[in-house]
Each structure stands twice: as C-alpha cells, then as structure tokens.
Design an enzyme around this catalytic site. Structure first.
Site, PDB file in Angstrom:
ATOM      1  N   ASP A 126       1.104  -1.229   0.376  1.00 44.59           N
ATOM      2  CA  ASP A 126      -0.200  -0.135   0.011  1.00 44.59           C
ATOM      3  C   ASP A 126       0.492   1.088   0.410  1.00 44.59           C
ATOM      4  OD1 ASP A 126      -2.757   1.454  -0.598  1.00 44.59           O
ATOM      5  OD2 ASP A 126      -3.108   1.090   1.963  1.00 44.59           O
ATOM      6  N   HIS A 353       3.565   4.050   6.143  1.00 41.82           N
ATOM      7  CA  HIS A 353       2.599   5.482   5.130  1.00 41.82           C
ATOM      8  C   HIS A 353       1.557   6.404   5.958  1.00 41.82           C
ATOM      9  CE1 HIS A 353       1.153   0.942   4.922  1.00 41.82           C
ATOM     10  NE2 HIS A 353      -0.271   1.909   4.544  1.00 41.82           N
TER      11      HIS A 353
END
Length: 925
Positions: A126, A353
């Site tokens: 991701d 992230h």
C-alpha cells in the site's frame, strides 16, 4: 495459459498500526486477531499459512501485551506457517530518507534472523508510489521480487492499448528495473490485496463469488497461477477458510485451489512466465493515470510532521551515527548499537504510510509528535556522549598561540564533503561548582562581576577570525560524571558566531576563544557586504525587492534569477490525501504587496535581511464545503468555493547570506489563521527545459515537467527529499529544503519551482467521514529552505552537496582548556590515555567534482565492521577512492545489509551509473 489453473489463496491482514482510529484502538484489535490466528493454527492443520503483512513490528506489538504467547507465536514463525519480515514497518518510501528505508529493511532482517526464516518477499502492498531504486535495494538484500499495489496501471487483455508505454503493462506481472539495471519480478495487486477476502463456504454464494473473482484475476494474469489475497485492512482471519476452499474445489474441477504463501506462488510464477513481459523502469508514481489517485499530496499534509521527521532522520544518520563511529574508531567508547536501534525503531514507528503521510485522525499524529521527540532525545544523548569523549581526548596543550587561559572548542563536520559555514556555539569562560561558594547566588555574582577582556577566535595556526561575541551572563549548569553524583555549577557564558572554514569531511577542526591577541594575523576569508537592500559575497549578489522577493545573481556564471520567493495562496477542498483547488478561484500572490524591509544582522561572516508582508487570505472554504463533506461528496465533484471572510497572514521572511557560500538561506515564519488552503513559495527559474531533477531515494530522479497524456488533475505536485532543480544544460537553480517534501514545476513559461510550505485540510478522506481539525495546522509555523544557483552538472558542480549539507547541523562542543587539560593528563583522567590531534579526519574520499553522494558512516552490528556508503547520481561510471586514517585489516564491497560480499584489493572501486556502493572495513584488533 494452460487449461488447468491454480488459485493461490494467501491469508493475510494488512495491518496499519494506526489510521482511522488511534494506535491503541488498532492495537486491541491486533491482539484479538493474533489470538484467533494462533488458535486457528493450533486447531486446523489445513489452515497452512499466514502472511504477517511484511512487517516484524506486529510481533513486538502483540507480545507487548501478550508476552506469555511468545513461545507459541515463535513456534509458528520457525515452522514457516507464519511468514515474517522482511521490513520492520511498511513505510512510505518517498517520505522517509534513503538510509531510513535501509534501516527499516536491516532491522526487519535482524528481527527475523533468530527464527532461521526470513521472508524474501519485497512487500509494498500500500505504498503511495514506489521508489525507483527499490529493485537495486531488494537485489542487494537477496530479494528477487517486489509485490506492490500502486504506481503502474495495467491494461489487461480486455482493455488493451494500441501503444505500450514504459509505465504500463498488460499483465499484473512485469519486470521492474532500477536506474542501475537491477531487475526484480514485479507483481501488481491489479485487483488489490483483498480480492480473495471472505471466501464463501456456502456453494451458491461461492459460485457467484468465484465466477466473478476468477474472471477478474484472469484479466491481468500472465500465467495460469492466479493470486487471491485472503484479507484486507485490519481484516480478522477467516476461520472457515479450509471449508471454503473445499467448496470451491468441488465447484471448479479445472481449478486447483491452494492455501498458499508468497514463496510457493512466486516459484510457480517464475516457472511459467511468458517471454513478453513488459519491463518498467524507475519510479512507480502512477503517472499514467488521471492524476487524482496518486496520493502525492500526502507529502504536504501536516507539514510539521515532515519537518520533525527530517530533523530526526538527519540527527540519527548524519550526526549521532557518525559521531559514535568517530568515538569507536578513536578507541574512546563502544559503538552503542542497542541505543541506536532503539532510536531508529522509535522513529520508524512514525514511518508507516498512514502515519508519516499525515493522513490519519488527529490522535494518531499527536502521538507521533511524542515519538519524534523520544527518538530525537535518544539521538541527541548518544551524540552528546560521543562528542564529549572526543573533545576530552583532543590535545590542545601544544597549541602555543592560544595560551593557558584560552577556551578551545571543536567544530565537527559529519557530512561527506569538506565544509565551510557560519557556526554558533555557547562557551563557558569561567565556572564554579556549588561547593566552591556559600551559595549559588554568591557564585553568580562573583562570576558576573569578572571582566571578560578582549576575546578573539583563533585557529591552531594563530590566525584570527572575525566573530560576533555576545555576553550571555551567568547560568546554572550541571555535569553527570560516570563515577559520582551530579555536579551542579554556575557558569559565565559567551555566545560566539564565526566562519568555520574547510572543516574536513568526516572530521573536525579545533579553534579557541583567546584573550588579548592584538598582533594576530587575520585569516583573510571571504566576507559579506551589505548596501541598502543588497548583500553580496564572492559568489552571490542578492537584492531584496520592494515586494519581498529576491533577485539572485550567480557571480560565477553571471546568471540572474528575478522574483524568487513570492508566496502563493489557494483554496483546498480536498482532504489529507488529495489537494483540490476550488473551480473558478484564482491563486493569490504577494507579488503586488509592499514589504517592510530591515537589516537584522550584519557581520563579516553573515548578513540577514528581514521582510514582513501584511497579507489577507480567505478564512476558509464556504458553507457548501461543510455540507459536501457530511454527505461524502467525492472531492472531484465538490462545488464549494472560498469564503468571503478574510483573515490576516503575516509572513516574516529572513534571508541569510554567509561568507563564502553559494547558497541563500530562507526562513519564513507566520501565524496561520486560515483553513482549507495551500501556501507555496514560487521560484521562477527562467530556464528552458522540458524536465527537472528531484532528490529521491538514492538517486536524483529525472522527471518530465509535463505530465502524461492521461493526466487530467490540474495539479502535478510531486515528491522530493532534499532538493529540486531545473537546469538548461548551462545554468541551474536548485531549491533545497528542510522537511518540505512537496513541489511542482509549473507549466507557466518560466519553469517556476513551487514548493509547498503549508496545506490546511479538515478531513481524512478515503472510505468514510473522519474529521481532522488539527490537519488545518493553525498557529505558529516556521519553514526553512535555500536557493542554490549553479553551473554545469548539479552533482559535479557541488550544488547538490551544498543542498545535502544544508540539512545537516554543525556539531560544536567546548573542549578542555590547556590548564584543565594538563591537569587531566597528569591525573590520567582522560579517555584512557587516548590522544587526538587538534584537527583531524577519519575517512577521506575523492569528493571534489565527483558525481557520487555520501550517505552514511556507521558500524555493522553483526561483524563489527565500519560501514560507509555512497551512491552515484550520474549514469556514467565514476571512481571511488577512499583513504581511511585508521588501521584496516581488509576492505570489502558490501550490500545494503552490511554483509561482506567480496574483498577489495585496492583503495579504488568503480561505481557504476546509479549504483549504491557500500564498503565495510574490517579493523585491525
């Protein structure tokens, strides 16, 4: 494809440690998930494998609460049923430094090594875009594949395109190549990492499920081996998966359904890959899309986090580690691997992230601020201990020019290039410990009444440097000896600002504050002059215009850059992930304002001119925006405008020019009262070029100014690490930064570099309605960046080296004066008898006019070798010639995991184009 298909079902959960809920909320769910996983592995032998999301921190997080489950969990990791590693966390690659990316991989491998099984899956499920050097990094770590979720747009057999482009693939499988030529097998989650979640065990539901999902997977697969990811974000494990697989096997006799793992799936792929796989090259940033889903604007979400991260990373990798290495090389103290690993792990807990990208709920980012502080405090403490040991060992007795009452101090250069610049240090000219007087107050009065005398800064050759001296008066202080109780004292302090010159790379130079040296010769250095609103040194002339912008003249080339550093303000009706300017609204700029201009500081070594701009900007978006957010109107469909109400935005900018410097430093402060907005600094380069260069992860990436044909987003913002530059083949202009990770090169006919200073948003975005009022970033803000004109190649000219050094703070420490030093030597109290020269250098290399960039100096924990790393910024081979000043048993070419790869026979090594070069030095015992 063969008729017989294999459906590889890989059980996993993508575990964001924190995101739309605070960390501990996610933590609780993780404990429940891991408990259920262990029970399922115990009870169901057909539930063969579980992929632990590629990050070893999950084990730490679980055992923090469930330490009694350690043996049970570790048993399944050793058995290979739980796949573990290779990362410590799933980081954002572009917002963490090159060394931070490597520490993440190295620490993940160290965590996994005791189990005898380390996942060799290059897992990026991701990441918001993928770094171009990932294949090289993975190959050096012995990983031959990369599994990723973003960055490439596949076309699929039913959606073929007429022209194949380097950033598109007809398959979910492709070859991914780094700029140096390293390649790995790339696998894109074309149907995302949840295309095999919640598999029905009921036959009727299973038929509908598999009819669709098999067809979707076949659309992109290049072989008969189809990947199905059984899980999703924080997805609980499917306890009836074995039954569901039996159901599917009965329904589809021509498909083999396997509870698989990445090792088995990738082996099957590699044995069956077609010859026509596309090779994609370099960065994967979704440039061949409409531009709305790249999530690049997370680079400007909550800028304060990026600033703290840059400072923390730099403190660890460019200050604490090299200083600790210096102290180890000098034989003064052992390299503190355990402390540095703790500091890195604490920092990297902010690198996932959804954390470093600033796209979580407010509670998450409040906790991040504390983690940044904890990591930095540890790094500062390590650096302070290292530098104190080094300073104690520096032999200042033999410097005749200084005299017995001098106050020596040492300037350390922990960057990879020789360095000059203006430094500031607070020095103690006299101190008395509490037992020396009846009270601290009496000691303070005694010290405060003593005259300072005429003080000058002098080097070891007796040359005097122009310095600014400030009497700070008397202050409390204390020492913490290793062998007795704390020692409080009162001390008279002086703040010294002066130009340190030619401090060796990875070395140091000692100066002294000397009283009454009227006949000493001047060092004869460059100086800064100021006349009106113009300041000038030997390299640059800078004139501040009435509107607060600057005209910078490169005196070496004669190139003139006009109107630099105007400010732009626009509305933002997007979210933490995506910037969206309201339709029909124009950008506001400061170009037509009148600035208050004043001279703040003037000395031969430094001039500072300040501008103040009184500006008004819209207070927020209008009421429509509130409605649209509540109703979850997609950001691309919003019709909100900016509010008619205005609020003040006072911009105070300080332009600093130092003697001998080719760089104009800029520091801008403001108190933000506005919401739903973006603030940028504009630098019209006036240089003709269709591309530009951005510092990225172990490369300076060459990027097109104009986006691809598919791009429809009006904004083309992009990621940077240390700098961005535009060049026309003769002249160039680079803008360096401290924690400002977003920029755009505007298609305005001037190739203006726009650097984002602040973005204010009010919601997380993505899949729900999550208010994030603290993402508006209201209140006091300060940003720092620098303007660097250059000629020729940015690397070879030294411009990029200036930019790298701009982020690295000087380390300056007071040493013992000669009188105290003699007493210490006679008493054998200093550093076990180790003596260091007044100035020195531990490692030198051919840095002049080199396309190589220096990256790190540290020690390897496993071998005890000294580690040094460089990377080639250019496409052509370059020579690397290293000269250590310490005794070496052998030198080896190494890799990103700091292993000895091959012995080097000479002190020279060829660095191929774009190559990451690591050397390790086996020290003589």
């Amino acid at each position: 494809m063969t008729n017989k298909k294999t459906a590889h079902i890989i059980s996993h959960t993508h575990w964001d440690r924190e995101w739309y809920m605070p960390y501990e909320y996610h933590h609780l769910l993780l404990i429940e998930l891991m408990d259920k996983l262990l029970d399922t592995l115990d009870q169901d032998p057909e539930y063969r494998y579980f992929h632990l999301d590629g990050q070893t921190i999950i084990r730490e997080d679980y055992l923090q609460v469930r330490p009694e489950q350690r043996e049970r969990l570790d048993h399944y990791i050793r058995e290979g049923r739980i796949h573990f590693g290779p990362w410590y966390v799933l980081q954002d690659e572009f917002l963490t430094s090159g060394e931070a990316n490597l520490r993440n991989l190295l620490i993940g491998q160290m965590d996994a090594k005791p189990f005898g099984i380390i996942s060799k899956t290059g897992y990026f499920p991701d990441s918001f875009g993928n770094m171009g050097q990932a294949p090289q990094i993975l190959q050096q770590a012995g990983i031959t594949n990369a599994i990723f979720g973003r960055g490439v747009k596949p076309t699929g057999f039913n959606n073929t395109v007429s022209e194949m482009d380097t950033y598109e693939s007809p398959y979910s499988e492709m070859i991914w190549r780094s700029p140096d030529g390293s390649e790995v097998l790339g696998v894109l989650f074309a149907n995302w990492y949840c295309n095999g979640m919640e598999v029905p065990a009921d036959p009727e539901a299973a038929k509908a499920y598999w009819d669709k999902n098999l067809a979707d997977a076949e659309k992109f697969a290049s072989t008969s081996h189809l990947l199905f990811m059984n899980g999703c974000d924080h997805q609980p494990i499917q306890t009836d998966l074995s039954q569901a697989i039996q159901t599917a096997s009965g329904l589809y006799p021509d498909v083999e359904f396997v509870h698989s793992n990445f090792d088995q799936y990738l082996k099957a792929l590699e044995d069956n890959l077609p010859a026509n796989l596309v090779t994609i090259e370099g960065e994967l940033r979704s440039q061949h899309t409409d531009g709305w889903g790249t999530l690049v604007n997370t680079a400007s979400s909550r800028v304060y986090l990026k600033q703290m991260n840059q400072a923390g990373q730099t403190l660890l990798e460019k200050v604490a580690e090299p200083l600790a290495a210096f102290a180890e090389l000098a034989g003064l103290q052992a390299y503190p691997h355990h402390l540095l690993t703790y500091a890195w792990k604490t920092l990297m807990q902010n690198h996932p992230h959804d954390s470093i990208c600033g796209c979580s709920v407010d509670e998450v980012h409040r906790e991040m601020v504390t983690r940044f502080a904890k990591s930095s405090q540890m790094a500062e403490a390590i650096a302070a201990q290292s530098v104190a040991a080094l300073a104690e060992a520096i032999d200042v007795v033999g410097v005749e020019a200084w005299g017995p009452e001098s106050v020596p101090f040492t300037v350390f250069n922990t960057s990879g290039w020789s360095r000059s610049g203006t430094v500031t240090v607070e020095l103690i000219t006299a101190k008395k410990y509490f037992p020396e007087g009846p009270t601290p107050q009496s000691l303070a009065r005694e010290l405060g009444q003593a005259p300072l005398g005429a003080l000058q800064v002098m080097d070891e050759e007796g040359k005097v440097y122009s310095a600014k001296l400030e009497d700070l008066g008397v202050h409390f202080g204390y020492e913490l000896p290793k062998d007795r109780f704390r020692q409080p004292y009162m001390a008279r302090k002086v703040r010294v600002t002066f130009p340190a010159t030619d401090v060796a790379a990875l070395g140091y130079r000692t100066y002294a504050l000397v009283a009454n040296a009227p006949d000493a010769a001047e060092a004869g250095l460059d100086t800064v002059q100021v006349q009106g609103n113009t300041m000038e040194n030997a390299k640059l002339s800078v004139t501040v215009a009435d509107n607060g912008t600057v005209t910078v003249t490169d005196k070496v080339s004669g190139a003139v850059y006009v109107g630099l550093n105007a400010y732009e303000n626009t509305g933002d009706i997007g979210n933490e992930y995506v910037y969206r300017q309201p339709e029909g609204s124009d950008a506001l700029t400061t170009e037509g304002l009148q600035a208050e201009i004043s001279l703040i500081e003037q000395s031969p070594s430094r001039v500072v001119i300040e501008t103040v701009l009184q500006w008004e900007v819209p207070a927020s978006a209008d009421e429509t925006f509130l409605e649209e957010k509540r109703e979850m109107v997609p950001f691309t469909e919003r019709r909100a405008k900016r509010s008619a109400q205005m609020v003040p935005l006072v911009l105070t900018t300080r332009y600093t020019l130092e003697a001998g410097s080719g760089m104009l430093q800029v520091r801008t402060s403001f108190n933000n009262h506005a919401k739903d907005q973006r603030l940028r600094a504009l630098f019209p380069t006036g240089l003709a070029a269709d591309h530009h260069y951005a510092d990225s992860i172990f490369e300076v990436a060459r990027r097109s100014n104009k986006p691809a044909a598919e791009w429809v987003n009006p904004s083309n913002a992009q990621h940077q690490q240390v700098f961005v530059s535009v060049a026309d083949g003769v002249n160039g202009l680079a803008i360096a930064n401290k924690g400002l990770n977003e920029y755009e090169v505007l298609l305005d006919g001037k190739n203006t570099i726009a650097v984002t200073l602040l973005r204010s948003s009010s919601e997380l975005g993505d899949w729900g309605v999550f208010e994030t009022p603290e993402a508006q970033c209201l209140g006091a803000q300060t940003v720092e960046y620098a303007i660097i004109p250059y000629t020729g190649d940015g690397a070879v000219s030294g411009a990029y080296a200036q930019a790298y050094q701009y982020q690295i703070p000087w380390t300056v420490v007071q040493t013992q004066g000669p009188a105290a030093r003699i007493a210490a030597v006679n008493g054998r109290q200093h550093a076990g008898g180790v003596t260091l020269p007044v100035s020195g250098q531990w490692l030198s290399w051919n840095s002049d006019a080199s396309p190589l960039a220096f990256s790190t100096l540290k020690f390897a924990e496993e071998t005890g070798d000294l580690v040094a790393r460089w990377y080639n910024l250019g496409a052509e081979p370059a020579e690397l010639k290293v000269q250590p000043s310490f005794e070496v048993e052998a030198v080896y070419e190494s890799d990103v995991l700091e292993r000895r790869v091959s012995k080097l026979g000479t002190d020279e090594q060829q660095a191929e184009g774009h190559k990451i070069i690591t050397q390790v030095y086996q020290l003589e015992k």
